[in-house]
Scaffold this motif. Structure first.
Motif, PDB file in Angstrom:
ATOM      1  N   GLU A 153      29.500  20.250   2.083  1.00 25.88           N
ATOM      2  CA  GLU A 153      28.758  18.810   2.512  1.00 25.88           C
ATOM      3  C   GLU A 153      27.207  18.923   2.429  1.00 25.88           C
ATOM      4  N   GLY A 154      26.401  18.153   1.718  1.00 21.00           N
ATOM      5  CA  GLY A 154      25.251  18.287   1.962  1.00 21.00           C
ATOM      6  C   GLY A 154      24.526  17.511   2.871  1.00 21.00           C
ATOM      7  N   ILE A 155      23.255  17.453   2.974  1.00 18.18           N
ATOM      8  CA  ILE A 155      22.463  16.908   3.983  1.00 18.18           C
ATOM      9  C   ILE A 155      21.560  15.930   3.184  1.00 18.18           C
ATOM     10  N   LYS A 156      20.839  15.019   4.155  1.00 15.77           N
ATOM     11  CA  LYS A 156      19.843  13.752   3.743  1.00 15.77           C
ATOM     12  C   LYS A 156      18.451  14.259   4.461  1.00 15.77           C
ATOM     13  N   LEU A 157      17.559  14.608   3.696  1.00 14.64           N
ATOM     14  CA  LEU A 157      16.451  15.010   4.217  1.00 14.64           C
ATOM     15  C   LEU A 157      15.188  14.024   4.214  1.00 14.64           C
ATOM     16  N   ASP A 158      14.957  13.438   5.181  1.00 18.66           N
ATOM     17  CA  ASP A 158      13.869  12.199   5.060  1.00 18.66           C
ATOM     18  C   ASP A 158      12.664  12.972   4.981  1.00 18.66           C
ATOM     19  N   GLN A 159      11.750  12.418   4.553  1.00 17.51           N
ATOM     20  CA  GLN A 159      10.273  12.611   4.563  1.00 17.51           C
ATOM     21  C   GLN A 159       9.363  11.692   5.280  1.00 17.51           C
ATOM     22  N   ILE A 160       8.761  12.260   6.680  1.00 16.06           N
ATOM     23  CA  ILE A 160       7.656  11.645   7.345  1.00 16.06           C
ATOM     24  C   ILE A 160       6.478  12.321   7.182  1.00 16.06           C
ATOM     25  N   THR A 161       5.462  11.631   7.154  1.00 19.68           N
ATOM     26  CA  THR A 161       4.196  12.089   7.176  1.00 19.68           C
ATOM     27  C   THR A 161       3.568  11.602   8.372  1.00 19.68           C
ATOM     28  N   ILE A 162       2.530  12.646   9.192  1.00 25.11           N
ATOM     29  CA  ILE A 162       1.856  12.251  10.445  1.00 25.11           C
ATOM     30  C   ILE A 162       0.380  12.468  10.134  1.00 25.11           C
ATOM     31  N   LYS A 169       4.948   7.997   9.291  1.00 21.49           N
ATOM     32  CA  LYS A 169       5.193   7.057   8.150  1.00 21.49           C
ATOM     33  C   LYS A 169       6.121   7.680   7.291  1.00 21.49           C
ATOM     34  N   GLU A 170       7.033   6.789   7.027  1.00 24.49           N
ATOM     35  CA  GLU A 170       8.463   7.328   6.080  1.00 24.49           C
ATOM     36  C   GLU A 170       7.798   7.205   4.580  1.00 24.49           C
ATOM     37  N   THR A 171       8.039   8.206   3.722  1.00 20.54           N
ATOM     38  CA  THR A 171       7.481   8.201   2.486  1.00 20.54           C
ATOM     39  C   THR A 171       8.610   8.437   1.296  1.00 20.54           C
ATOM     40  N   ASN A 172       8.332   8.381   0.281  1.00 17.97           N
ATOM     41  CA  ASN A 172       9.434   8.672  -0.766  1.00 17.97           C
ATOM     42  C   ASN A 172       8.499   9.623  -2.018  1.00 17.97           C
ATOM     43  N   GLY A 173       9.017  10.991  -2.124  1.00 15.47           N
ATOM     44  CA  GLY A 173       8.671  11.749  -3.411  1.00 15.47           C
ATOM     45  C   GLY A 173       8.674  11.154  -4.652  1.00 15.47           C
ATOM     46  N   GLY A 174       9.913  10.568  -4.878  1.00 22.64           N
ATOM     47  CA  GLY A 174      10.183  10.022  -6.195  1.00 22.64           C
ATOM     48  C   GLY A 174       9.112   8.755  -6.401  1.00 22.64           C
ATOM     49  N   VAL A 175       8.843   8.074  -5.384  1.00 19.06           N
ATOM     50  CA  VAL A 175       7.816   6.836  -5.529  1.00 19.06           C
ATOM     51  C   VAL A 175       6.434   7.223  -5.780  1.00 19.06           C
ATOM     52  N   LEU A 176       6.325   8.365  -5.059  1.00 16.55           N
ATOM     53  CA  LEU A 176       4.733   9.060  -5.249  1.00 16.55           C
ATOM     54  C   LEU A 176       4.565   9.552  -6.655  1.00 16.55           C
ATOM     55  N   TYR A 177       5.722  10.229  -7.070  1.00 21.63           N
ATOM     56  CA  TYR A 177       5.571  10.982  -8.508  1.00 21.63           C
ATOM     57  C   TYR A 177       5.447   9.916  -9.606  1.00 21.63           C
ATOM     58  N   ALA A 178       6.061   8.787  -9.292  1.00 24.81           N
ATOM     59  CA  ALA A 178       6.300   7.831 -10.294  1.00 24.81           C
ATOM     60  C   ALA A 178       4.828   6.968 -10.214  1.00 24.81           C
ATOM     61  N   ILE A 179       4.455   6.862  -9.331  1.00 22.42           N
ATOM     62  CA  ILE A 179       2.857   6.009  -9.289  1.00 22.42           C
ATOM     63  C   ILE A 179       1.765   6.985  -9.810  1.00 22.42           C
ATOM     64  N   GLY A 180       1.918   8.361  -9.510  1.00 31.23           N
ATOM     65  CA  GLY A 180       0.890   9.305  -9.829  1.00 31.23           C
ATOM     66  C   GLY A 180       0.929   9.430 -11.342  1.00 31.23           C
ATOM     67  N   MET A 181       2.346   9.603 -11.907  1.00 27.96           N
ATOM     68  CA  MET A 181       2.597   9.713 -13.450  1.00 27.96           C
ATOM     69  C   MET A 181       2.083   8.609 -14.303  1.00 27.96           C
ATOM     70  N   LEU A 182       2.556   7.347 -13.898  1.00 25.15           N
ATOM     71  CA  LEU A 182       2.052   6.069 -14.655  1.00 25.15           C
ATOM     72  C   LEU A 182       0.383   5.961 -14.658  1.00 25.15           C
ATOM     73  N   SER A 183      -0.271   6.132 -13.347  1.00 22.10           N
ATOM     74  CA  SER A 183      -1.580   5.979 -13.153  1.00 22.10           C
ATOM     75  C   SER A 183      -2.259   6.669 -14.190  1.00 22.10           C
ATOM     76  N   SER A 292       9.117   2.368   1.296  1.00 18.38           N
ATOM     77  CA  SER A 292       8.229   3.302   1.220  1.00 18.38           C
ATOM     78  C   SER A 292       7.291   2.930   0.372  1.00 18.38           C
ATOM     79  N   VAL A 293       7.302   1.847  -0.457  1.00 16.91           N
ATOM     80  CA  VAL A 293       6.186   1.235  -1.168  1.00 16.91           C
ATOM     81  C   VAL A 293       5.286   0.415  -0.427  1.00 16.91           C
ATOM     82  N   ASN A 294       6.121  -0.479   0.406  1.00 20.26           N
ATOM     83  CA  ASN A 294       5.477  -1.285   1.163  1.00 20.26           C
ATOM     84  C   ASN A 294       4.540  -0.365   2.238  1.00 20.26           C
ATOM     85  N   GLU A 295       4.829   0.766   2.408  1.00 16.82           N
ATOM     86  CA  GLU A 295       4.107   1.456   3.420  1.00 16.82           C
ATOM     87  C   GLU A 295       2.798   2.238   2.810  1.00 16.82           C
TER      88      GLU A 295
END
Length: 437
Positions: A153-162, A169-183, A292-295
């Motif tokens: 059984e795997g684990i779910k790793l949440d991403q929080i920045t301080i 603040k909770e973030t999402n690596g996939g969202v950040l990657y997509a925004i950086g790549m498209l921009s 995460s997008v709203n944050e």
């Protein structure tokens, strides 16, 4: 300054009033919603078609096939040759043949089909067979399937920045990657596209001798500056219209189609489930992505994108203007384009090689600070959170780089715009740039 404004107005109105501008401004952004609409339509058609039918000849008699969302299995109690004839006369997608096999060396599985089923369906079929073979092996070795499942059984790793103040603040690596790549991709394409437009416009005016009349009324530097800013205004207007059209139409299309998708019904059922059940529901991931997008500091991201688009365009636009003034034809300009666009290309390649992999690595930081690569590199990093001093330093250097390249390009422009028939190379360009007049 009034003369520069007249040139800006002329360049802006000349391009905005063209039919090609109207077509590109309205049609191009509609392509994205059209593609999304087509994809949703095909998804609906595919879901309506139901699972693909697969005939099965299991000579091992070890497998138990249950229909899934992808496959509907039809067992055949005949030989393989007879099954092939039945399959040929049917409309089934494929025929699965399972021979007798040893549990420690399973092999000989074959999927017959009229057409290649595709990687996704082949993987789904392979996973289905492997899952049952895994259960057979566990039973053979006396391993409790529940115990093995608990171990794996795997684990779910949440991403929080301080931040510096301790705020989380909770973030999402996939969202950040997509925004950086498209921009980054957008900056690269737009700067290159509008920079080449400047070069083409200067070459066209120079070859038609119109520039000789214009130069009699304005200084070469004023002409160059007016063309750069005028085309920049066209690009900015077109980009803003694209954003508005894509946002409005895409929201309408996705809203209309998602009401018909099976997932929408599942979401409605989700509202009636308990909190404990919702934790295990995959739709919670979608909610987290939206949260995460709203944050994200969207205003900061949009402002940085516009600043680096304009800064990068003005920097490279000045070089393209000098290049267009130095040659007589587009063919002659091609030998100079690669050295001019090479730093921009380095920033684009660095976006995927360094920045999106590790946005805070030393190479990523330097690429986002150096003016020639920062337009692409910094917009790729901005969503990940950039220290204020790095962002300010990058912006200041980009502004300084634009002023320097404009000054240098102006010195080349003032001589090259009136020179025709001269064989130009890098040595000649340097001589024009350093010549005292």
């Amino acid at each position: 300054m009034n003369k520069v404004w007249l040139i800006i107005k002329k360049e802006f109105l000349t391009r905005v009033q063209k039919k090609s501008f109207l077509i590109a401004t309205i049609v191009v952004p509609l392509i994205v919603p059209a593609i999304i609409s087509g994809m949703f339509y095909l998804m609906l058609k595919e879901s309506d078609a139901g699972p693909a039918q697969v005939m099965v000849v299991d000579e091992s008699s070890r497998f138990e096939f249950k229909s899934t969302s992808q496959f509907s299995f039809v067992p055949l109690d005949v030989t393989l040759e007879e099954a092939k004839k039945i399959y040929t006369a049917s409309e089934s997608m494929a025929l699965l043949y399972i021979p007798p096999f040893e549990i420690d060396k399973p092999g000989g599985f074959t999927l017959f089909s009229r057409e290649n089923p595709g990687m996704e369906k082949m993987k789904a079929m392979r996973d289905l067979l492997e899952a049952q073979i895994r259960e057979m092996k566990m039973n053979a070795f006396g391993v409790d399937p529940q115990v093995l499942s608990a171990i794996r059984e795997g684990i779910k790793l949440d991403q929080i920045t301080i931040n510096e103040t301790g705020k989380e603040k909770e973030t999402n690596g996939g969202v950040l990657y997509a925004i950086g790549m498209l921009s980054g991709i957008l900056i690269y394409i737009l700067v290159l596209l509008y920079g080449i437009q400047i070069m083409m416009g200067v070459i066209e005016e120079k070859s038609s001798k119109v520039v000789e009349i214009v130069i009699s009324s304005v200084k070469p530097f004023q002409l160059m500056l007016g063309k750069i800013i005028g085309i920049a205004a066209v690009g900015l207007l077109q980009f803003i219209i694209w954003i508005v059209i894509v946002t409005v139409v895409t929201s309408f299309v996705t809203g209309a189609y998602t009401q018909k998708l099976p997932q929408q019904q599942a979401m409605e059922q989700l509202q009636n489930t308990s909190a404990a059940e919702q934790v295990e529901n995959p739709f919670s991931d979608v909610e987290k992505i939206i949260a995460s997008v709203n944050e994200l500091p969207l205003f900061k991201i949009v402002f940085a994108f516009l600043f680096y688009f304009l800064g990068g365009y003005l920097l490279y636009g000045a070089m393209f203007a000098a290049l267009g003034a130095s040659v007589d034809t587009v063919q002659e300009a091609q030998q100079f384009q690669m050295p001019v666009t090479l730093p921009l290309l380095i920033g684009y390649l660095g976006l995927f090689t360094f920045i999106l992999r590790d946005p805070h690595a030393p190479v990523s930081v330097w690429l986002s600070i150096i003016p020639l690569t920062s337009p692409v590199a910094m917009v790729g990093r901005i969503a990940y959170g950039v220290p204020a001093w790095q962002l300010i330093l990058s912006m200041v250097l980009l502004a300084g780089g634009f002023l320097f390249t404009t000054w240098l390009a102006g010195r080349i422009f003032r001589i090259g715009i009136l020179m025709t028939g001269t064989k130009v190379n890098w040595k000649v360009l340097w001589k024009w740039a350093t010549m005292k007049i």
